[in-house]
Design an enzyme around this catalytic site. Structure first.
Site, PDB file in Angstrom:
ATOM      1  CG  ASN A 151      -0.227  -0.174   2.525  1.00  0.00           C
ATOM      2  OD1 ASN A 151       0.526  -1.132   2.700  1.00  0.00           O
ATOM      3  ND2 ASN A 151      -0.423   0.731   3.444  1.00  0.00           N
ATOM      4  CD  GLN A 179      -3.926  -0.042  -1.258  1.00  0.00           C
ATOM      5  OE1 GLN A 179      -4.286   0.449  -2.339  1.00  0.00           O
ATOM      6  NE2 GLN A 179      -4.119   0.581  -0.108  1.00  0.00           N
ATOM      7  CB  SER A 199     -10.995  -2.626   2.658  1.00  0.00           C
ATOM      8  OG  SER A 199     -11.541  -2.022   3.775  1.00  0.00           O
ATOM      9  CG  HIS A 201     -12.307   2.288   2.309  1.00  0.00           C
ATOM     10  ND1 HIS A 201     -11.252   3.162   2.449  1.00  0.00           N
ATOM     11  CD2 HIS A 201     -12.013   1.232   3.108  1.00  0.00           C
ATOM     12  CE1 HIS A 201     -10.369   2.652   3.316  1.00  0.00           C
ATOM     13  NE2 HIS A 201     -10.816   1.491   3.719  1.00  0.00           N
ATOM     14  CB  THR A 237     -27.479  -6.753  12.392  1.00  0.00           C
ATOM     15  OG1 THR A 237     -28.152  -7.289  13.527  1.00  0.00           O
ATOM     16  CG2 THR A 237     -28.454  -6.546  11.248  1.00  0.00           C
ATOM     17  CB  CYS A 327      -3.980   3.625   9.546  1.00  0.00           C
ATOM     18  SG  CYS A 327      -3.478   2.475   8.331  1.00  0.00           S
TER      19      CYS A 327
HETATM   20  N1  PLP Z   1      -4.264  -3.670   4.285  1.00  0.00           N
HETATM   21  C1  PLP Z   1      -3.858  -2.736   3.417  1.00  0.00           C
HETATM   22  C2  PLP Z   1      -2.823  -3.086   2.409  1.00  0.00           C
HETATM   23  C3  PLP Z   1      -4.393  -1.445   3.452  1.00  0.00           C
HETATM   24  O1  PLP Z   1      -3.979  -0.531   2.585  1.00  0.00           O
HETATM   25  C4  PLP Z   1      -5.383  -1.158   4.420  1.00  0.00           C
HETATM   26  C5  PLP Z   1      -5.950   0.208   4.519  1.00  0.00           C
HETATM   27  O2  PLP Z   1      -5.264   1.193   4.405  1.00  0.00           O
HETATM   28  C6  PLP Z   1      -5.802  -2.176   5.290  1.00  0.00           C
HETATM   29  C7  PLP Z   1      -5.211  -3.421   5.208  1.00  0.00           C
HETATM   30  C8  PLP Z   1      -6.871  -1.946   6.320  1.00  0.00           C
HETATM   31  O3  PLP Z   1      -8.085  -1.693   5.705  1.00  0.00           O
HETATM   32  P1  PLP Z   1      -9.326  -1.091   6.540  1.00  0.00           P
HETATM   33  O4  PLP Z   1      -8.777   0.125   7.257  1.00  0.00           O
HETATM   34  O5  PLP Z   1     -10.320  -0.752   5.527  1.00  0.00           O
HETATM   35  O6  PLP Z   1      -9.758  -2.116   7.489  1.00  0.00           O
END
Ligand code: PLP
Length: 375
Positions: A151, A179, A199, A201, A237, A327
């Site tokens: 990422n 990714q 994920s 988003h 749920t 993050c």
């Molecule tokens: N793994 C990777 C490679 C990511 O880029 C991310 C999010 O930035 C995650 C895991 C975690 O995803 P989420 O925050 O949507 O749980």
């Protein structure tokens, strides 16, 4: 003021088709999918249809898909289950994985008798397949956790190769495909992978929803105590409108895969050309060949004192990029990924991650270059 979003590895804008699907779902689906009356059955049917759509997109069976709140939960689910239900005592990962993997393993290490080995990564962010083989043995129940696309720098893992190595050594294989899903064709049956996580988003779906793929016949349990949702594997749920949005987002991504990838590839090429034409001494962090088109990480030939002000300055101009993982953006810690691959000298230079989506334009890149030129 510009309005340029080049931080698509952090999150992506929701596609209009997805918003439409979610709005319909929110307006018309009232019931709880666990209720047996017609309202509940209607919600259940939206849920199961979404599961089918997602499964089809990665060539899985519907009952191999479990909905979660995102990849972080899915990763926690798999790693904890690996120890508690599969008897795994040995994990192999790399120091360039996402913190969802690294920190979860650290926590499990404080609670259970497991060992964690880190496969070496070269200066381009590519793992050593030979080292991976040397870390595997037949007698210790092992789970290999290696991400498909990094990422922060976009480096690419050969999923088929790792999967084959794992099969040959009787090890489980989980890949963080956050990714890469929706950007690369993933066929779980051909890959013979045990687990993958996603994920929504990251592929133009809603935030706070994701799924994990678990190969059938691997018997696991819910992380939480509660209801019997997801066949008893994930209590709570289900988030019906987010899940139906996620299914639509994944289908849209795969329906438009080749044209959107083409556009993103051209954007990346153009960005590299422009950066090299305008900034003498610029360097690409990571690999230029085995890489995903949507991520470009570069070390700028600026003095280290400029590091903290670059993002702020670009933000003032309406341009969003990042220094690495979203993050970690609240902290001033050096990226753990760059720390692994760069020399101490290159690590001092300000590095930025530019990440593209189908929605970006060449004008966006010009705006970024012009802004960087004024720093
Ligand atoms: N793994 C990777 C490679 C990511 O880029 C991310 C999010 O930035 C995650 C895991 C975690 O995803 P989420 O925050 O949507 O749980």
């Amino acid at each position: 003021m510009e309005n340029v979003y080049l931080d698509n590895a952090a999150t992506t804008a929701i596609r209009p088709e997805v918003i439409a699907e979610m709005a319909t779902s929110m307006a018309t689906v009232i019931g709880n999918p666990s209720s047996t009356h017609s309202f509940g059955r209607q919600a259940k049917s939206v849920l199961e249809n979404s599961r089918k759509v997602i499964a089809k997109n990665i060539n899985a069976f519907s009952n191999e898909i479990i909905f979660t709140s995102g990849a972080t939960e899915a990763i926690n689910w798999i790693l904890n289950n690996a120890v508690n239900k599969l008897g795994v005592t040995h994990f192999i990962t790399s120091k360039t994985e996402h913190h969802a993997v690294l920190d979860t393993l650290k926590k499990i290490q404080t609670e259970k008798a497991i060992t964690v080995d880190y496969v070496t990564v070269n200066e381009f962010g590519i793992i050593s397949y030979t080292h991976l083989v040397s870390l595997l043995d037949f007698n210790t129940p092992t789970l290999v956790c290696l991400m498909h696309v990094n990422n922060e720098i976009g480096s690419l893992l050969d999923l088929q190769k790792v999967s084959t190595i794992c099969k040959q050594h009787n090890a489980y294989f989980m890949s963080d495909t956050v990714q890469s899903i929706g950007k690369f064709v993933l066929d779980v049956q051909q890959l013979q992978i045990d687990f993958l996580v996603a994920s929504a988003h990251k592929f133009h779906g809603p935030k706070g929803v994701g799924f994990l793929y678990k190969k059938k016949n691997i018997l696991l349990q819910s992380l939480y105590k509660g209801g019997e949702q997801e066949k008893g594997l994930r209590a709570g749920t289900e988030n019906v409108h987010n899940i139906s949005g996620m299914a639509t987002a994944l289908s849209c991504s795969y329906n438009q895969l080749s044209s959107e990838n083409n556009h993103i590839e051209n954007l990346k090429k153009y960005t590299i050309e422009q950066l090299f034409a305008n900034f003498k001494g610029i360097k690409i962090n990571g690999d230029v060949q085995h890489t995903s088109n949507h991520i470009l990480n570069v070390a700028l030939p600026f003095t280290p004192d400029k590091s903290s002000m670059i993002l702020f300055y670009l933000d003032m101009k309406g341009i969003a990029i990042s220094r690495g993982s979203a993050c970690q953006s609240g902290s001033n810690r050096t990226s753990h990924v760059l720390q692994e691959i760069l020399s101490p000298e290159d690590l001092e230079k300000p590095s930025i991650r530019i990440s593209f989506s189908y929605q970006n334009t060449f004008e966006d890149i010009d705006a970024l270059i012009n802004a960087l030129k004024t720093i």
